[in-house]
Motif scaffolding. Structure first.
Motif, PDB file in Angstrom:
ATOM      1  N   ASP C 132       0.833  -1.195   0.000  1.00 35.81           N
ATOM      2  CA  ASP C 132       0.000   0.000   0.000  1.00 35.81           C
ATOM      3  C   ASP C 132       0.874   1.253   0.000  1.00 35.81           C
ATOM      4  O   ASP C 132       0.583   2.234  -0.678  1.00 35.81           O
ATOM      5  N   ILE C 134       3.996   1.451  -1.044  1.00 36.28           N
ATOM      6  CA  ILE C 134       4.701   1.535  -2.330  1.00 36.28           C
ATOM      7  C   ILE C 134       3.790   2.136  -3.397  1.00 36.28           C
ATOM      8  O   ILE C 134       4.213   2.957  -4.210  1.00 36.28           O
ATOM      9  N   GLY C 135       2.507   1.754  -3.347  1.00 39.31           N
ATOM     10  CA  GLY C 135       1.548   2.275  -4.320  1.00 39.31           C
ATOM     11  C   GLY C 135       1.377   3.784  -4.234  1.00 39.31           C
ATOM     12  O   GLY C 135       0.937   4.420  -5.187  1.00 39.31           O
ATOM     13  N   ARG C 136       1.691   4.370  -3.085  1.00 38.54           N
ATOM     14  CA  ARG C 136       1.584   5.809  -2.921  1.00 38.54           C
ATOM     15  C   ARG C 136       2.966   6.440  -3.015  1.00 38.54           C
ATOM     16  O   ARG C 136       3.372   7.210  -2.143  1.00 38.54           O
ATOM     17  N   ASP C 137       3.715   6.103  -4.045  1.00 36.29           N
ATOM     18  CA  ASP C 137       5.058   6.629  -4.275  1.00 36.29           C
ATOM     19  C   ASP C 137       6.066   6.220  -3.214  1.00 36.29           C
ATOM     20  O   ASP C 137       7.123   6.835  -3.086  1.00 36.29           O
ATOM     21  N   GLY C 138       5.726   5.221  -2.426  1.00 37.84           N
ATOM     22  CA  GLY C 138       6.632   4.808  -1.362  1.00 37.84           C
ATOM     23  C   GLY C 138       7.936   4.249  -1.897  1.00 37.84           C
ATOM     24  O   GLY C 138       7.954   3.550  -2.911  1.00 37.84           O
ATOM     25  N   TYR C 139       9.009   4.552  -1.217  1.00 32.73           N
ATOM     26  CA  TYR C 139      10.374   4.120  -1.552  1.00 32.73           C
ATOM     27  C   TYR C 139      10.850   4.631  -2.909  1.00 32.73           C
ATOM     28  O   TYR C 139      11.869   4.202  -3.408  1.00 32.73           O
ATOM     29  N   ASN C 140      10.086   5.580  -3.498  1.00 31.04           N
ATOM     30  CA  ASN C 140      10.556   6.231  -4.718  1.00 31.04           C
ATOM     31  C   ASN C 140      11.729   7.162  -4.409  1.00 31.04           C
ATOM     32  O   ASN C 140      12.679   7.264  -5.173  1.00 31.04           O
TER      33      ASN C 140
END
Lengths: 127, 295, 596
Positions: C132, C134-140
């Motif tokens: 979830d 990652i889906g929100r730009d997490g770890y970008n």
């Protein structure tokens, strides 16, 4: 679970992106299936399920499928409203699974209103 | 012999007896050399908490004497040294003193203790005295895994104490002694940590732990009134446990549920937005739960 | 499987204590019963901030906000809204004093005035699912720093953003990192300070509960910039849910190889460990926190040397607060200029405040720096309940001070708050109204600090008890001429002579209340009256015989048997027996009990 590299991470992101967008309410198109008691009786549920499947197969992650109550025109159920971003909503009536498929591919994907099924163009509410 | 004092006196051993002798002698006019084997004077008494039989505070007795000794013009302290050879007779002794090296320049050292704090190797001046506590098998079974889990970790004392506090719901004395033995940590050091933090308990606690939040939000919304009501209802004061071991009343600083202020917790259950008048109902609920379990 | 609707059930600590887990379970069961379980997904999120209205469910994508739900509501809600598509009005939010419900989140003033950076994922992700996040730009942002930024670049970016420590001090974060990076000594450590001890503040708990991966990602970026390979999160033991979520998050990140050796195949190593506190307020102070992790007596030590030079086990150590870490990934991803564009000249970005006390919308709010107190208290907070008069707001916990109602147009940033004798602190905002006694509030904070003082410095240890003694005397009606002046003198002495932040700031609540509410102190001392009717020794309860209907409710409820009177005749309170508990005042339906 093997360790991820950058590509794997992007894959995961792509996969869950749709859910994330849905929760944010960000969309380019919104399809509302009217699911009052009359709608359900007239078969709105299979339409709804078919629609979800179609959207998923299309791979579009900016389309929201939602439900609302009775639209008031019970004789023409099942009904759905298609609302593209920045355009007037269009109501379709007497839907079947084939019709909703066509509406999706023509109206939602290509932006062309399927006039033969359309009931009303525009909203009855005050803008 | 006349009243004229001549010569000097050597006192061997700077414990409380040696210190007192040195002070008496020096005050009556003798030059005193005070010899001590360890690097500091004070001896055993400086390590004690209370002295027999009067239970007087040991440090309160010994520390003024340490200071007097240190600044007395007639006393010369020679620490970290041993007595070698004594020759001669009464009135005319010659003494050889073997002084061990300190490896620091004694003229320059101010005793700021910065080096001891930063030295990575610790040497106990007085090694931890092993007491060899024998625990009940059942207790041992509960403590052992906790010790083994953290034994080799750096800074392990806090997590070990937390786990024991969780397991036994308080920190029993014999278990603390056992931990002290096992980890080679002074009981005093453990006691220091235990009394510093609010999360540890040295007394056994009741079955239901009633905790009143006294964070700011709860305070302005009426937590003091809840405490009074609970004290009335349970018949105990904050920090006490009821005689039948069923309730303990405590306070805590903010559960972070300020939106529900004022809040109390009973074990894991949170009760929020309370009024004073709600308290009897809540206490009754837990009391009847107790009775049901008994029956 | 794609779901058409997601139900975001708030499972932050406050909602959980109102039964959110049960609501979630019932929702799932009911949805299954109605055969909607292939269309509707129930998600447990972290704290959504509007704690006063819990349990909360937000329906996405429709953005509909349901509040104060009870288990009995669920079958009806599921049938009406999710099966028949008719949103249920009576479970929606009604602003205080109004009659019409507001259906959607974005229209509720509490939410719409906020600007989210540190809390951007609140209510949108399941905190226990890394996907979830990652889906929100997490770890970008992590990818960005590992592929295209040197540690100098990162530090420069953070410096340019103007990010300052959110734990209270407001020290520039970029500078702190720079000092630590340039300090000699290996290995280097980084620490996340989640020992949120200020009573009345819970934003760190909320961030960890709702978005733990943002903290982890921030720490990864910090570690890369500083050159650390080991990090610690020091978290309060009073926050079991936050600890649990953090443990889950660390485990998942380790499984994905986002923590550990050779992260994302880029040759960068970093791992994270949780250290639990044990309930000592002073451990929020950085040197004291370090000693606590080392397992020795957690008394603060003299600075310099600062932890950046000699910290944990004598090695260079960088400590930042939870909220600071959570801001880092966004700054890296969106750029320093974007972040620096929000806020005031010297205070950039946003700040999370916990808005509590005498206010309608209690909860957690994230607002841009420079917003006025008025906007926070009235537009977001919905004002003071019960038509009471707003008196002031206590900001910054036991280290802060009270900002009086006259300064309500004050823009909130680090400098402005310090100017008026308060401080940002960790961001606790406790609103007080006419029923709060300022002397009692000051006494409350002193009670806290004198209890939590570690005892190392005499000024703090003895000074706080001396101040507490005087304040207690004043609230008991035994105040003397000259007490106020003595408190002031003592306060400044303690500020000057104490070593760590606890001692240096503990007189603030007293000094600022004396500055702004001197008349209340004087009323206590000279007139022996408590204007707010709080201090028991200075008040008494009376029954107005004209209004009393003789309903006997007060006499029944009185715990001290101090009220007597016949049915249907005016009652009377025996002043000798009265314990001044105030129960009669609250239970009287006819407004006949008076406080003086």
């Amino acid at each position: 679970m093997p360790k991820l590299n950058i590509k794997d991470l992007e894959e995961i992101r792509k996969k869950v992106r749709k859910a994330a967008l849905l929760r944010e309410g960000i969309s380019n198109a919104k399809i509302t299936v009217h699911m009052g008691t009359c709608g359900i009786a007239a078969g709105a549920r299979p339409i709804m399920n078919a629609l979800i499947k179609i959207v998923e197969e299309s791979g579009r992650d900016d389309v929201i499928v939602t439900t609302s109550g009775c639209a008031g025109l019970c004789s023409r159920e099942p009904m759905a409203t298609v609302e593209l971003k920045g355009e007037t909503p269009v109501k379709y009536g007497d839907l079947t699974e084939d019709k909703i498929k066509k509406i999706f591919s023509e109206h939602v994907l290509k932006g062309k209103i399927v006039e033969e099924y359309a009931l009303v163009i525009g909203s009855e509410r005050e803008p | 012999m006349g009243n004229k004092k001549v010569g000097s006196v050597l006192v061997v051993g700077a414990g409380i007896a040696g210190i007192q002798s040195s002070l008496d002698l020096a005050n009556s006019g003798f030059k005193v050399y005070l010899l001590e084997q360890t690097p500091a004077i004070g001896g055993v008494m400086a390590q004690l908490d209370k002295t027999f039989p009067t239970n007087d505070c040991a440090m309160c007795i010994v520390s003024p004497k340490l200071v007097d000794c240190g600044r007395h013009p007639n006393i010369e302290i020679i620490t970290n040294a041993e007595l070698g050879k004594v020759v001669g007779e009464a009135g005319n002794f010659k003494v050889v003193v073997k002084k061990k090296p300190r490896y620091v320049d004694e003229d320059k050292c101010t005793g700021c203790a910065a080096c001891t704090q930063n030295c990575p190797v610790s040497i106990a001046l007085y090694p931890v005295e092993k007491i060899y506590i024998k625990l009940k098998d059942e207790d041992l079974r509960r403590v052992k895994p906790i010790l083994e889990k953290y034994r080799d970790q750096k800074g392990n004392l806090l997590p070990i104490l937390q786990q024991i506090n969780k397991e036994f719901r308080y920190l029993p004395e014999d278990i603390l002694r056992y931990v002290s033995d096992e980890l080679n940590v002074h009981l005093a050091d453990i006691y220091n940590i235990v009394t510093f933090y609010n999360a540890f308990n040295l007394e056994p606690r009741g079955k239901h732990i009633v905790t009143v939040c006294i964070g700011t939000a709860c305070h302005v919304q009426g937590a003091p009134g809840l405490i009074e009501a609970l004290e009335d209802e349970l018949g105990i004061k904050v920090g006490e446990t009821s005689k039948d071991m069923s309730f303990t009343l405590e306070t805590a600083r903010c559960f972070g549920c300020c939106g529900l202020a004022p809040v109390i917790t009973v074990n894991e259950d949170v009760h929020g937005k309370l009024k004073r008048a709600d308290i009897p109902r809540i206490v009754k609920h837990y009391k009847s739960m107790e009775e049901k379990q008994d029956a | 499987m794609a779901y058409r609707t997601h139900l975001m059930v708030c499972t932050g600590t406050a909602c959980v204590s109102c039964g959110a887990f049960n609501i979630k379970k019932l929702l799932e069961e009911e949805i299954k019963k109605q055969k909607l379980d292939k269309e509707i997904l129930v998600v447990g999120t972290g704290c959504q901030g509007f704690c006063a209205q819990g349990p909360i469910v937000v329906v996405q994508p429709d953005d509909i906000f349901y509040q104060l739900l009870s288990p009995e509501d669920i079958p009806f809600l599921v049938e009406e809204h999710f099966l028949k598509g008719r949103p249920v009005k009576k479970m929606m939010y009604t602003p205080p004093g109004e009659k019409i419900q507001i259906p959607t989140v974005s229209e509720i003033g509490f939410f719409s005035k906020q600007r989210l950076i540190a809390l951007r994922n609140k209510g949108l992700i399941d905190a226990e699912k890394i996907d979830d996040y990652i889906g929100r730009d997490g770890y970008n942002a992590l990818i960005k720093v590992l592929t295209s930024m040197s540690s100098e670049d990162i530090i420069k970016e953070i410096k340019n953003s103007g990010l300052r420590g959110r734990g209270g001090g407001g020290f520039p974060t970029g500078l702190k990192w720079d000092i630590c990076k340039n300090s000699k000594g290996e290995p280097k450590y980084i620490i996340c300070n989640a020992d949120e001890g200020d009573p009345g503040a819970y934003m760190d708990r909320s961030i960890v509960e709702s978005d733990p991966h943002a903290v982890i990602e921030g720490m990864l970026i910090g570690a890369k910039a500083i050159g650390a390979q080991q990090g610690f999160v020091y978290i309060r033991t009073e926050y079991p849910l936050a600890i649990h979520r953090l443990e889950v998050a660390i485990e998942q990140a380790q499984e994905y190889g986002l923590l550990g050796k050779d992260i994302l195949g880029k040759g960068f190593d970093f791992d994270l460990e949780i250290k639990q506190g044990a309930g000592a307020f002073v451990c929020g102070e950085e040197t004291s926190l370090i000693h606590s992790i080392e397992g020795i007596s957690p008394e603060p030590s003299q600075r310099p040397p600062f932890p950046a030079e000699s910290g944990l086990w004598g090695k260079p150590t960088n400590i930042n607060n939870v909220e600071t870490w959570a801001n880092v990934p966004r700054i890296i991803l969106r750029g320093a200029d974007w972040f620096a564009g929000i806020g005031t000249e010297k205070s950039k970005g946003t700040k999370v405040f916990s808005l509590v006390g005498k206010i309608n919308n209690t909860g957690l709010v994230e607002v841009p720096m420079g917003i006025t107190l008025k906007e926070i208290i009235y537009d977001i907070g919905g004002g003071v309940p019960g038509g009471k008069k707003f008196k002031g707001v206590q900001i910054g916990g036991p280290s802060g001070g009270v900002v009086p109602a006259s300064l309500i147009d004050l823009p909130v940033d680090y400098e402005k708050l310090t100017e008026v004798g308060s401080m940002m602190g960790s961001g606790g905002m406790v609103v007080v109204d006419e029923d709060t006694c300022m002397v009692d509030l000051a006494r409350y904070f002193l009670e806290f600090t004198s209890d939590e003082s570690c005892g190392k410095c005499a000024s703090c240890r003895e000074g706080s008890s001396a101040m507490l003694e005087i304040l207690t005397r004043i609230t008991e009606g035994k105040g003397k001429e000259g007490d106020i002046e003595f408190l002031e003198e003592l306060g400044y002495a303690i500020k000057d002579a104490s070593q760590c932040g606890l001692g240096q700031t503990l007189p603030n609540p007293v000094l600022s209340t004396i500055d702004n509410f001197r008349d209340e102190y004087e009323a206590h001392i000279k007139n022996k009256k408590c204007p707010a009717h709080v201090c028991k020794a200075l008040i008494s309860f009376h029954i107005d015989p004209d209004k009393c209907t003789g309903c006997t409710v007060c006499a029944i409820k009185c715990p001290a048997d101090a009220i007597s009177g016949n049915r249907k005749e005016p009652h009377i309170i025996d002043q000798d027996k009265c314990i001044k508990c105030g129960i009669c005042y609250t239970v009287c339906k006819f407004d006949s009990v008076k406080v003086e």
